[in-house]
Design a protein around this motif. Structure first.
Motif, PDB file in Angstrom:
ATOM      1  N   ASP A  59       0.830  -1.208   0.000  1.00 29.47           N
ATOM      2  CA  ASP A  59       0.000   0.000   0.000  1.00 29.47           C
ATOM      3  C   ASP A  59       0.863   1.256   0.000  1.00 29.47           C
ATOM      4  N   ASP A  62       2.473   1.696  -3.394  1.00 32.32           N
ATOM      5  CA  ASP A  62       1.490   2.112  -4.393  1.00 32.32           C
ATOM      6  C   ASP A  62       1.094   3.573  -4.231  1.00 32.32           C
ATOM      7  N   TRP A  63       0.966   4.043  -3.000  1.00 31.49           N
ATOM      8  CA  TRP A  63       0.633   5.452  -2.780  1.00 31.49           C
ATOM      9  C   TRP A  63       1.764   6.364  -3.242  1.00 31.49           C
TER      10      TRP A  63
END
Length: 90
Positions: A59, A62-63
């Motif tokens: 996560d 990906d951010w």
């Protein structure tokens, strides 16, 4: 209210967690980010950073790489600092 010694202990623990994530890309990114900024973080920023480190590596990656939108509950000033941070390779 936390004492300065408690905050320093917390900074060291968060630095360690930043460097040893298990995902090499995040080890580099979060390790360099923590070394550059964690010493200036107060209690509120440390809280935000600690919550960020509780998120999964995929996560976070990906951010930061703009492969996924940041959910509103994770959108903090510390995450925005991380997203603006640039890794230095020597």
């Amino acid at each position: 209210m936390s004492s300065e010694a408690d905050i320093e202990t917390r900074r060291k623990r968060l630095l360690y967690r930043s460097i040893y994530r298990g995902n090499k890309e995040n080890d580099i990114l979060l390790g360099q980010f923590a070394r550059a900024h964690i010493a200036s973080f107060g209690s509120a920023e440390l809280d935000q950073y600690e919550r960020l480190l509780d998120v999964g590596d995929n996560d976070i990656f990906d951010w930061v790489s703009a492969k996924a939108d940041v959910p509103p509950e994770a959108d903090t000033p510390v995450l925005r600092m991380l997203m603006a941070f640039r890794v230095k390779f020597q």
